[in-house]
Every structure is written in C-alpha cells, then in structure tokens.
Scaffold this motif. Structure first.
Motif, PDB file in Angstrom:
ATOM      1  N   ASP A  39     123.560  20.092  52.021  1.00 38.59           N
ATOM      2  CA  ASP A  39     124.880  20.747  52.702  1.00 38.59           C
ATOM      3  C   ASP A  39     124.320  21.193  53.842  1.00 38.59           C
ATOM      4  O   ASP A  39     123.531  21.871  54.188  1.00 38.59           O
ATOM      5  N   GLU A  50     126.948  27.528  55.429  1.00 42.10           N
ATOM      6  CA  GLU A  50     127.409  26.184  54.976  1.00 42.10           C
ATOM      7  C   GLU A  50     127.625  27.199  53.319  1.00 42.10           C
ATOM      8  O   GLU A  50     127.822  27.008  52.317  1.00 42.10           O
ATOM      9  N   MET A 120     126.370  16.445  51.836  1.00 39.48           N
ATOM     10  CA  MET A 120     128.110  17.371  52.297  1.00 39.48           C
ATOM     11  C   MET A 120     127.211  17.900  53.485  1.00 39.48           C
ATOM     12  O   MET A 120     126.227  18.623  54.006  1.00 39.48           O
ATOM     13  N   THR A 122     129.224  19.637  57.735  1.00 39.20           N
ATOM     14  CA  THR A 122     129.874  20.190  58.422  1.00 39.20           C
ATOM     15  C   THR A 122     130.174  19.850  59.582  1.00 39.20           C
ATOM     16  O   THR A 122     128.792  20.506  60.024  1.00 39.20           O
ATOM     17  N   SER A 123     131.282  19.292  60.521  1.00 39.62           N
ATOM     18  CA  SER A 123     130.912  19.208  62.446  1.00 39.62           C
ATOM     19  C   SER A 123     129.860  18.418  62.267  1.00 39.62           C
ATOM     20  O   SER A 123     129.692  17.384  61.872  1.00 39.62           O
ATOM     21  N   GLY A 126     128.608  16.796  59.251  1.00 42.84           N
ATOM     22  CA  GLY A 126     129.648  15.911  58.705  1.00 42.84           C
ATOM     23  C   GLY A 126     129.034  14.998  59.335  1.00 42.84           C
ATOM     24  O   GLY A 126     128.727  13.434  58.530  1.00 42.84           O
ATOM     25  N   SER A 144     132.341  14.994  54.389  1.00 41.49           N
ATOM     26  CA  SER A 144     132.290  14.850  56.091  1.00 41.49           C
ATOM     27  C   SER A 144     133.076  15.827  55.948  1.00 41.49           C
ATOM     28  O   SER A 144     134.700  15.061  55.844  1.00 41.49           O
ATOM     29  N   LEU A 145     132.884  16.996  56.589  1.00 41.50           N
ATOM     30  CA  LEU A 145     134.666  17.660  57.300  1.00 41.50           C
ATOM     31  C   LEU A 145     133.480  18.062  59.037  1.00 41.50           C
ATOM     32  O   LEU A 145     132.855  17.932  59.330  1.00 41.50           O
ATOM     33  N   GLY A 147     133.301  15.606  60.799  1.00 42.45           N
ATOM     34  CA  GLY A 147     132.658  15.445  61.099  1.00 42.45           C
ATOM     35  C   GLY A 147     133.277  14.179  61.920  1.00 42.45           C
ATOM     36  O   GLY A 147     133.972  13.775  62.104  1.00 42.45           O
ATOM     37  N   PHE A 201     136.244  12.801  53.904  1.00 44.28           N
ATOM     38  CA  PHE A 201     136.666  13.105  55.385  1.00 44.28           C
ATOM     39  C   PHE A 201     137.906  14.146  55.690  1.00 44.28           C
ATOM     40  O   PHE A 201     138.822  14.591  54.784  1.00 44.28           O
ATOM     41  N   ASN A 203     139.464  16.044  58.644  1.00 46.08           N
ATOM     42  CA  ASN A 203     139.166  16.559  60.298  1.00 46.08           C
ATOM     43  C   ASN A 203     141.058  16.886  60.814  1.00 46.08           C
ATOM     44  O   ASN A 203     141.397  16.993  60.074  1.00 46.08           O
TER      45      ASN A 203
END
Length: 261
Positions: A39, A50, A120, A122-123, A126, A144-145, A147, A201, A203
C-alpha cells in the motif's frame, strides 16, 4: 453486552530488500505465509498515513507492507518537495520499478503467498497502484484511491500550468522522454494488461488535485472492454481530494473478496 476481541496488530519499522517500509501483521502471524497487500502513500505524506486501512486488512487475514516512497521520510536527502514538484513522476517511477523487488523478497522470506498479492494506494500512491497493475501481471488485484489510470494525460496537464518562460528553459527532448517513461506504466495506454483482473477505483468528482476527468475518461473508453470485466468504479459526487472511511472499508472488502479464500 457485546465484546469484540482483536488480536494485537504489530507495526514494525524495518527494511525489505533494503527499502524502508512499515510492516503490519498480526502478532501470531509474523512468519506465516499470508496474502499480502502493498500500500503506497501520497505526495509529501507520511508512510503511516496508510495505516487507516492496514489495521482492517490485517484483521481480515492480510499482511500489509507500506513502502516509504523515494525522496520521502528516511529516503529524503534534503530535497524540499513542496518547492520541487518536478520530482513527482520520478518518485512514482521508482515505486513502480521497486515493486517486484519487494514482492520477491517477501516471497523468498516465506511470508507472502505469491499467488495472493494485491496493491493499493492513495493519491500519488493510487497512481502508483494503477501503474503497477499496468506492469506486473502477477498482481491479483489493485485499488486506486483518488489516483489516476491516465498518468500521461495528468502529466501533460501539469506541464500546461507551467509559465511559458519557465517551460521555454526546458531541454527540447525532456518532456518527450518523460512522457515516454510515464507511458510505460500508463494503464490507459496498456489496458489489455489488466486482463480482467480485479481493479477498484474511487475518486471525488470535485477533486482539484487529481481531477476526476482522468478516471471518468478511462471508464468511458474501456468500460465495455473485457480487460475491465472485474473493474469497479466508485465516486463521491462533489467529493474533493479525500477518501471517506466508507471507501476504505469498501476497498478492504474488495481486496478480501478477491484475495482471501
């Protein structure tokens, strides 16, 4: 009265393949071969950011590895990233390139099941996660968070915001080479490599840092492609650059569904 008993979760600062990471695992499973999620954190954020999802992942039966990105934390050699955003894509590239080395070390140590590896982030993380899904066929599932699966388009939009007088000072072939390098892990340019693997995903539609338009375009272009047969798109209408807790929960559920027996 209901009592919930949770096993101790260990967060260990260590190095794997000489790369600094946080290693998160259940106390009784330090040496157990487990499904593993790697992650990635965001731009200028701490590796520990994370941990929000890590505890839940571990309690579901995962081992979690949180790598420290290049030029972050103990890997920073004095560069002020707030003043040098030009390092962004080099950092993402480092993480994508280092991923197989991490997995190989974990598998050789006997603590990761090579058939059950997820990614995994974030931003910036991601973007990294999507890039890894575009380059590593052995990864079972990705998340992908906030991202982007279209890093080249994102990079070009970033460059478009540079003042003309500064852009004129850049070497003529620099941008072309940079876009070519980013293109190697651009999921939208290699959508076939997803090959129907599970991908999640999330967003916010009003995100100003990593605009929603990239994932929206990706979904519109490829939603009927067999490569996206197990891809899930979640969004927060009016949402900004933030991951709500319910989306962390949804991401954990997604990985558990596709990586746990």
């Amino acid at each position: 009265m209901t009592t919930n008993v949770f096993e101790d979760v260990i967060v260990r600062t260590t190095k794997i393949a000489d790369l600094p990471v946080l290693h998160v695992f259940a106390a009784s499973q330090a040496q157990t071969k487990l499904p593993t999620v790697i992650d990635y954190h965001g731009w200028t954020t701490q590796t520990s950011s994370e941990l929000v999802a890590s505890y839940d992942l571990v309690r579901r039966g995962f081992r979690v590895i949180l790598p420290t990105a290049y030029l972050h934390g103990s890997r920073n050699d004095g560069v002020d990233l707030d003043r040098h955003p030009e390092h962004f894509w080099s950092i993402v590239g480092h993480s994508v390139a280092e991923f197989p080395t991490l997995v190989d070390a974990l598998v050789k140590a006997g603590i990761t099941d090579p058939e059950k590896v997820g990614v995994m982030g974030t931003s910036m993380g991601g973007i990294t996660a999507a890039g890894i899904m575009a380059t590593q066929a052995n990864v079972t599932a990705g998340v992908s968070l906030i991202g982007s699966p279209e890093p080249v388009a994102f990079a070009k939009d970033q460059v478009a915001q540079i003042p003309a007088e500064l852009k004129a000072q850049l070497p003529a072939d620099l941008l072309t080479k940079t876009y070519d390098q980013i293109g190697q892990f651009d999921l939208s340019q290699h959508v076939d490599r997803l090959n129907g693997r599970p991908m999640f995903f999330f967003n916010g539609t009003a995100d100003q840092m990593v605009p929603y338009k990239y994932v929206a375009d990706f979904q519109e272009r490829y939603q009927d492609d067999a490569a996206l047969a197990q891809t899930v798109f979640k969004r927060a209408d009016g949402g900004v650059h933030h991951v709500p807790h319910r989306m962390h929960e949804a991401a954990v559920d997604f990985l558990a569904t596709h990586l746990l027996d």
